[in-house]
Design a protein around this motif. Structure first.
Motif, PDB file in Angstrom:
ATOM      1  N   THR A 105       0.891  -0.943  -0.206  1.00  0.00           N
ATOM      2  CA  THR A 105       0.159   0.001  -0.432  1.00  0.00           C
ATOM      3  C   THR A 105       0.612   1.565  -0.434  1.00  0.00           C
ATOM      4  O   THR A 105       2.395   1.113   0.419  1.00  0.00           O
ATOM      5  N   VAL A 106       0.327   2.127  -0.311  1.00  0.00           N
ATOM      6  CA  VAL A 106       1.389   3.647  -0.355  1.00  0.00           C
ATOM      7  C   VAL A 106       1.130   4.536   0.931  1.00  0.00           C
ATOM      8  O   VAL A 106       0.117   4.047   1.861  1.00  0.00           O
ATOM      9  N   PRO A 107       2.350   4.638   1.654  1.00  0.00           N
ATOM     10  CA  PRO A 107       2.956   5.189   2.158  1.00  0.00           C
ATOM     11  C   PRO A 107       2.001   6.663   2.626  1.00  0.00           C
ATOM     12  O   PRO A 107       1.656   7.147   1.559  1.00  0.00           O
ATOM     13  N   THR A 108       1.146   7.157   3.670  1.00  0.00           N
ATOM     14  CA  THR A 108       0.762   8.340   3.894  1.00  0.00           C
ATOM     15  C   THR A 108       1.231   9.389   4.791  1.00  0.00           C
ATOM     16  O   THR A 108       2.441   9.366   5.837  1.00  0.00           O
ATOM     17  N   SER A 109       0.596  10.370   4.607  1.00  0.00           N
ATOM     18  CA  SER A 109       0.766  11.806   5.511  1.00  0.00           C
ATOM     19  C   SER A 109       2.129  12.521   5.411  1.00  0.00           C
ATOM     20  O   SER A 109       3.120  12.260   6.296  1.00  0.00           O
ATOM     21  N   VAL A 110       2.910  12.417   4.556  1.00  0.00           N
ATOM     22  CA  VAL A 110       3.821  12.890   3.845  1.00  0.00           C
ATOM     23  C   VAL A 110       3.786  14.760   4.087  1.00  0.00           C
ATOM     24  O   VAL A 110       2.358  14.752   4.338  1.00  0.00           O
ATOM     25  N   THR A 111       4.977  14.652   5.579  1.00  0.00           N
ATOM     26  CA  THR A 111       5.120  16.531   5.793  1.00  0.00           C
ATOM     27  C   THR A 111       5.983  16.525   5.418  1.00  0.00           C
ATOM     28  O   THR A 111       7.484  16.123   5.655  1.00  0.00           O
ATOM     29  N   VAL A 112       6.181  18.011   5.918  1.00  0.00           N
ATOM     30  CA  VAL A 112       8.216  18.240   5.300  1.00  0.00           C
ATOM     31  C   VAL A 112       8.570  19.484   6.106  1.00  0.00           C
ATOM     32  O   VAL A 112       7.650  21.018   5.951  1.00  0.00           O
ATOM     33  N   ASP A 113       9.547  19.929   7.028  1.00  0.00           N
ATOM     34  CA  ASP A 113       9.438  20.638   7.645  1.00  0.00           C
ATOM     35  C   ASP A 113      11.433  20.849   7.640  1.00  0.00           C
ATOM     36  O   ASP A 113      11.682  20.971   6.986  1.00  0.00           O
ATOM     37  N   SER A 114      11.453  22.025   7.608  1.00  0.00           N
ATOM     38  CA  SER A 114      12.543  23.310   7.331  1.00  0.00           C
ATOM     39  C   SER A 114      13.267  23.076   8.648  1.00  0.00           C
ATOM     40  O   SER A 114      12.683  23.890   9.452  1.00  0.00           O
ATOM     41  N   TYR A 115      14.745  22.903   8.122  1.00  0.00           N
ATOM     42  CA  TYR A 115      15.398  23.193   9.950  1.00  0.00           C
ATOM     43  C   TYR A 115      17.075  23.417   8.961  1.00  0.00           C
ATOM     44  O   TYR A 115      17.667  22.953   8.731  1.00  0.00           O
ATOM     45  N   LYS A 116      16.852  24.626   9.413  1.00  0.00           N
ATOM     46  CA  LYS A 116      18.224  25.530   8.331  1.00  0.00           C
ATOM     47  C   LYS A 116      18.402  25.325   7.280  1.00  0.00           C
ATOM     48  O   LYS A 116      17.719  26.136   6.829  1.00  0.00           O
ATOM     49  N   ASP A 117      19.530  24.932   6.679  1.00  0.00           N
ATOM     50  CA  ASP A 117      19.154  24.910   5.380  1.00  0.00           C
ATOM     51  C   ASP A 117      18.638  23.366   4.748  1.00  0.00           C
ATOM     52  O   ASP A 117      19.052  23.431   3.698  1.00  0.00           O
ATOM     53  N   SER A 118      18.279  23.053   5.337  1.00  0.00           N
ATOM     54  CA  SER A 118      17.812  21.476   5.196  1.00  0.00           C
ATOM     55  C   SER A 118      16.040  21.659   5.089  1.00  0.00           C
ATOM     56  O   SER A 118      15.565  22.339   6.106  1.00  0.00           O
ATOM     57  N   LEU A 119      15.447  20.185   4.178  1.00  0.00           N
ATOM     58  CA  LEU A 119      13.862  19.876   4.400  1.00  0.00           C
ATOM     59  C   LEU A 119      14.171  18.072   4.949  1.00  0.00           C
ATOM     60  O   LEU A 119      14.911  17.574   4.635  1.00  0.00           O
ATOM     61  N   VAL A 120      13.516  18.536   5.928  1.00  0.00           N
ATOM     62  CA  VAL A 120      13.046  17.217   6.853  1.00  0.00           C
ATOM     63  C   VAL A 120      11.793  16.580   6.530  1.00  0.00           C
ATOM     64  O   VAL A 120      10.654  16.697   6.437  1.00  0.00           O
ATOM     65  N   ILE A 121      11.765  15.424   5.467  1.00  0.00           N
ATOM     66  CA  ILE A 121      10.282  14.684   4.857  1.00  0.00           C
ATOM     67  C   ILE A 121       9.891  13.869   5.706  1.00  0.00           C
ATOM     68  O   ILE A 121      10.758  12.762   6.547  1.00  0.00           O
ATOM     69  N   ASN A 122       9.006  13.566   6.747  1.00  0.00           N
ATOM     70  CA  ASN A 122       8.077  12.895   7.732  1.00  0.00           C
ATOM     71  C   ASN A 122       6.803  11.865   6.425  1.00  0.00           C
ATOM     72  O   ASN A 122       6.738  12.493   5.856  1.00  0.00           O
ATOM     73  N   TRP A 123       6.646  11.006   6.959  1.00  0.00           N
ATOM     74  CA  TRP A 123       5.691   9.754   6.484  1.00  0.00           C
ATOM     75  C   TRP A 123       4.995   8.687   7.346  1.00  0.00           C
ATOM     76  O   TRP A 123       6.431   8.111   8.065  1.00  0.00           O
ATOM     77  N   TRP A 124       3.835   8.178   7.655  1.00  0.00           N
ATOM     78  CA  TRP A 124       4.108   7.459   7.827  1.00  0.00           C
ATOM     79  C   TRP A 124       4.004   6.002   7.121  1.00  0.00           C
ATOM     80  O   TRP A 124       3.928   5.681   6.014  1.00  0.00           O
ATOM     81  N   GLY A 125       4.310   4.166   8.102  1.00  0.00           N
ATOM     82  CA  GLY A 125       4.790   3.157   7.248  1.00  0.00           C
ATOM     83  C   GLY A 125       4.409   2.630   6.692  1.00  0.00           C
ATOM     84  O   GLY A 125       2.563   2.488   7.430  1.00  0.00           O
ATOM     85  N   VAL A 126       3.924   1.569   6.202  1.00  0.00           N
ATOM     86  CA  VAL A 126       3.197   0.412   5.823  1.00  0.00           C
ATOM     87  C   VAL A 126       3.421  -1.242   6.324  1.00  0.00           C
ATOM     88  O   VAL A 126       4.012  -1.050   6.109  1.00  0.00           O
ATOM     89  N   ASP A 127       1.901  -1.732   6.031  1.00  0.00           N
ATOM     90  CA  ASP A 127       2.647  -3.182   6.754  1.00  0.00           C
ATOM     91  C   ASP A 127       1.181  -4.474   5.855  1.00  0.00           C
ATOM     92  O   ASP A 127       1.597  -5.308   6.396  1.00  0.00           O
TER      93      ASP A 127
END
Length: 871
Positions: free
Chosen positions: A419-441
């Protein structure tokens, strides 16, 4: 999980045996194995409309038929409930099959959907484990128990849930019923007495009695003769009780003589996604078989894997198998499933095979489960094992025939993506972008999947349809996470800021399982960094000249969201040349100073326009003098809200478009040739003369046709680079065109037009006519060889065709690498010529021409062939 829809008529279709003919009346007999205690002969026949009871007569070989039937009362459908229940008790397979078929079908109009996995818990499996079969209307038959029955060992009794049953939807799982749908409502075999002829229930029972002889006996379509003596050959005849003497059919059988069914042929196996399709040739319809047993083994002893006797006899040879989302098989011998059809459809089957789909089952939580077949626990085919299969036919008394040899080894695979991972969000931190998501089973079929890891992709826009840029390596699946929230830091700052300002980036994630299956990409999360980088320059700048202005067009900078507008610059095409190194050379009393190093720079451009529109893509320059002959150079820059200015776009050179075409040409010569016309003309050598159009018309027509090749004019932005400063090629030239499409003995008019680089077409020349002709040319020679005569330092040329008497003969022409063709022979009245005027190591090229009588007619020259004498 998906609910499994049990659709009765098609499911029961798998029980249809081949022992009864669809045309005419047919009766068959089969003997029990007397040595095994089966001391009887079973005689069966199919339904006959209008006949409700029968009499069966018997005679031994060499004896006449008895005048008294075997049956003490006419053979017909049983009506005695106690008698029916004694033959079909609740713990019998016949009982289970009747309950599966009639009870569930009678409630299908109310419930609509049944929970397949819950039914399997109680051993109440459908006849064939297929998914999603087409629903037929509910039968009119409704079971009406006449006598309360004790709970069966195979059907424990439970109180019915007080929650009323309402119509179901495909996603419903038995509403609020916590128990099997027929818990506490055991099937009453006596209900068979209520089945009316030609009803849907009758058609269901008709199929069941072809597989289960006890049901056939109850329904008056079979008779058990337990008085026959072992080894004696008997003859039976069947008559309607209402019409004595009318013989419906006869059959011959020897008591105790059992014939084992042959092994099916053509066994093949085909691997699928956690499933294996087992296929074989349909047996001869003369065989009295009611189905098959399918066995599977990994190693050691095989295990039977099919619940019912019969599987599909209607599998098309070019069909792989049904998937979990669409499986439709036919219920008669003329139709089979059409692969890839949506929705699944049936079509005539010309090359059908019997088949069985061995597949993995799953519980309501998406975990793989096993099921019981007879007494063995059977697991679905796994991707970690290799399997071999064998099958056997089952006769009407349930006896197995000969087995096939084991099939070749087959290995199922897993091709179902997660299945497709869900809840992808992106946060900025200094000169970087941090990507977050929920895993699948789970995979897309809601089955548990073993995830290997995740890959993150970056996109420049939300509508980007490319594959994106993979960010870093795969993020491993971490089963130790209680809350499976993953993150990845995209810290490649140089890549994030390359040619962008305050740009929004979009990220998608996809999962991979251990079998290499990739999920679809997730929905996009987005984020951005602060803007201190100039925007990208505009792209694909083009320019087009018109009579009084020059129009510019470019692709706007949509990659940077804060572009505010554009600056337009103009200059003159050309460059400045400045000497950077002078060198003086002395010659006696004189000295000469020369530049030995020049610096070439493009002429400067100046700002001529400001556009305060980020979506602008055009600009019209009207500031140059009218009819200016200068080629102008243009470039464009973008600027953003922070006043960051981009680099320049590409530069283009263009000029105003004047509309003066070249002057009229003059046709200097119009010469008729054999099937051709030679047109020659002259034209004034104007600078921008580009080419000509030769036109022709028939004497009887007023329409002119262009017969010369099409002129391909340069693009407008290349005109400045294409027009020569001085058009020397046009000076003192006579132009030539040969019309090879002219029809002999026809009068044509010809005229010529000039064209310039801008595509302006001039007026035509004065039209001149000519009359064409033709004559028969000799056959064009073909050089067959050019061979070296080493001892004489010569080359021998051979050709075809043969010389014909009365012709002048052949003439040979030769050239070397750096000289034109010259005649090297006089007329030759044979097919060979030896050229002694050659030098070793040099290559010579030859052509041969054929001259006819008196030299007035001649062939085309042959194709060129070469040869040389080795040094």
């Amino acid at each position: 999980m998906k609910t499994k829809m049990i659709f009765l008529l098609i499911v029961l279709g798998y029980l249809a045996a081949a022992f009864l003919s669809a045309e005419g009346f047919e009766m068959r007999a089969i003997s029990g194995n007397y040595s095994a205690g089966e001391q009887y002969i079973l005689i069966a026949w199919h339904d006959t409309t209008g006949i409700s009871s029968f009499n069966l007569f018997r005679r031994a070989e060499g004896q006449p038929y008895s005048s008294t039937p075997l049956n003490s009362t006419p053979i017909s459908k049983w009506t005695d409930c106690s008698r029916i229940e004694s033959l079909i008790p609740p713990d019998s397979e016949e009982y289970i099959r009747l309950m599966d078929a009639l009870f569930s079908s009678s409630l299908s109009a109310t419930l609509g959907v049944f929970d397949y996995d819950m039914l399997s818990t109680y051993g109440l499996l459908p006849i064939v484990p297929e998914d999603y079969l087409e629903l037929s209307p509910a039968p009119s038959f409704t079971p009406t128990p006449s006598t309360p029955m004790a709970p069966s060992p195979m059907m424990p009794s439970f109180p019915m849930s007080p929650t009323p049953m309402t119509p179901a939807t495909p996603s419903m799982e038995l509403l609020n019923l916590e128990l099997p749908i027929w818990a506490g409502l055991l099937f009453e075999p006596c209900s068979l007495t209520n089945v009316t002829e030609d009803s849907e229930a009758d058609s269901i029972v008709d199929l069941l009695k072809r597989a289960y002889w006890k049901i056939a006996v109850v329904m008056g379509n079979a008779y058990v003769d337990s008085t026959a003596s072992n080894g004696v050959t008997y003859y039976y005849k069947l008559e309607p009780s209402s019409s004595p003497g009318t013989i419906l059919d006869t059959v011959e059988i020897t008591a105790g003589a059992t014939v084992s069914l042959p092994a099916p042929t053509g066994l093949t196996v085909q691997a699928g996604d956690r499933q294996v399709l087992v296929s074989w040739n349909k047996p001869d319809t003369s065989l009295w078989y009611i189905g098959y047993h399918i066995y599977r083994k990994i190693s050691g002893s095989p295990v039977r894997i099919n619940d019912a006797l019969q599987v599909s006899d209607h599998h098309k040879t070019d069909t792989l198998y049904a998937t979990e989302d669409s499986a439709v098989y036919a219920i008669n011998e003329t139709l089979c499933w059409v692969p890839g059809s949506s929705p699944p459809t049936l079509a005539p089957c010309e090359d059908c095979k019997s088949s069985f789909l061995d597949y993995q089952r799953w519980d309501t939580y998406g975990n793989p489960v096993d099921h019981v077949v007879v007494t063995d626990t059977v697991e679905g085919p796994s991707v970690v094992y290799n399997y071999r299969y064998r099958i056997t036919m089952i006769d009407y008394l349930g006896r197995e025939g000969s087995f096939t040899s084991y099939s070749s080894q087959v290995s199922p695979y897993d091709s179902t993506p997660p299945t497709v991972p869900t809840s992808v969000t992106v946060d900025s931190y200094k000169d970087s972008l941090v990507i977050n998501w929920w895993g699948v089973d789970y995979d897309i079929l809601s089955h548990y999947d073993t995830i290997d890891g995740y890959q993150v992709y970056r996109y420049d826009s939300l509508g980007d349809t490319t594959s994106g840029t993979a960010i870093g390596s795969m993020v491993p699946d971490d089963t130790s996470l209680v809350v499976e929230k993953y993150s990845l830091a995209d810290d490649d700052t140089s890549a994030l800021r390359e040619n962008y300002g305050e740009k929004v980036y979009y990220y998608r994630v996809r999962a991979s399982d251990i079998y290499g299956n990739w999920s679809a990409r997730s929905g996009a999360g987005h984020g951005h960094l602060e803007d201190y980088i100039p925007p990208d320059p505009p792209k694909d700048l083009t320019a087009k000249g018109f009579t009084d202005y020059i129009g510019l067009e470019w692709v706007p900078n949509v990659s940077d969201t804060d572009v505010a507008g554009y600056y337009v610059y103009r200059g003159v095409c050309g460059e400045d040349s400045v000497c950077e190194d002078w060198h003086t050379t002395n010659f006696g009393n004189q000295s000469i100073t020369q530049c030995v190093a020049w610096k070439h720079t493009i002429l400067e451009v100046y700002l001529i326009g400001i556009i305060e529109d980020p979506n602008a893509s055009t600009f019209s320059d009207t500031s140059m003098p009218k009819d200016a002959a200068v080629c102008y150079r243009y470039t464009v820059k973008a600027y953003d809200l922070s006043q960051n200015i981009s680099d320049t776009s590409n530069t283009v050179c263009v000029k105003l478009l004047e509309r003066t075409p070249p002057p009229q040409p003059v046709i200097a010569s119009l010469k008729a040739r054999d099937r051709k016309v030679r047109v020659e003309w002259v034209s004034p050598p104007v600078q921008d003369l580009f080419g000509f159009l030769v036109e022709r018309r028939l004497e009887s027509s007023s329409d002119w046709d262009t017969i010369s090749p099409d002129l391909v004019f340069p693009e407008a932005d290349h005109i400045c680079d294409s027009i020569p400063a001085v058009n020397t090629w046009a000076e003192d030239c006579t132009y030539l065109f040969i019309d090879s499409t002219a029809i002999p003995e026809t009068t044509y008019y010809y005229r010529v037009r000039g064209a310039d680089y801008l595509g302006n077409i001039g007026d035509p020349s004065t039209a001149i006519k000519t009359y064409t002709f033709t004559f028969m040319q000799p056959e064009t020679p073909e050089i067959t060889s050019v061979a070296a005569v080493t001892e004489s330092c010569a080359l021998k040329i051979k050709w075809t065709p043969s010389y014909q008497s009365g012709h002048k003969g052949f003439v040979v022409f030769r050239r070397s690498d750096y000289s034109p063709y010259r005649q090297v022979s006089s007329y030759i009245q044979e097919n060979t010529y030896v050229d002694y005027q050659v030098a070793k190591g040099e290559t010579y090229y030859y052509k041969v021409q054929y001259f006819a009588e008196e030299g007035k007619n001649f062939s085309e020259p042959s194709d060129e062939e070469s040869g040389s004498v080795s040094p």
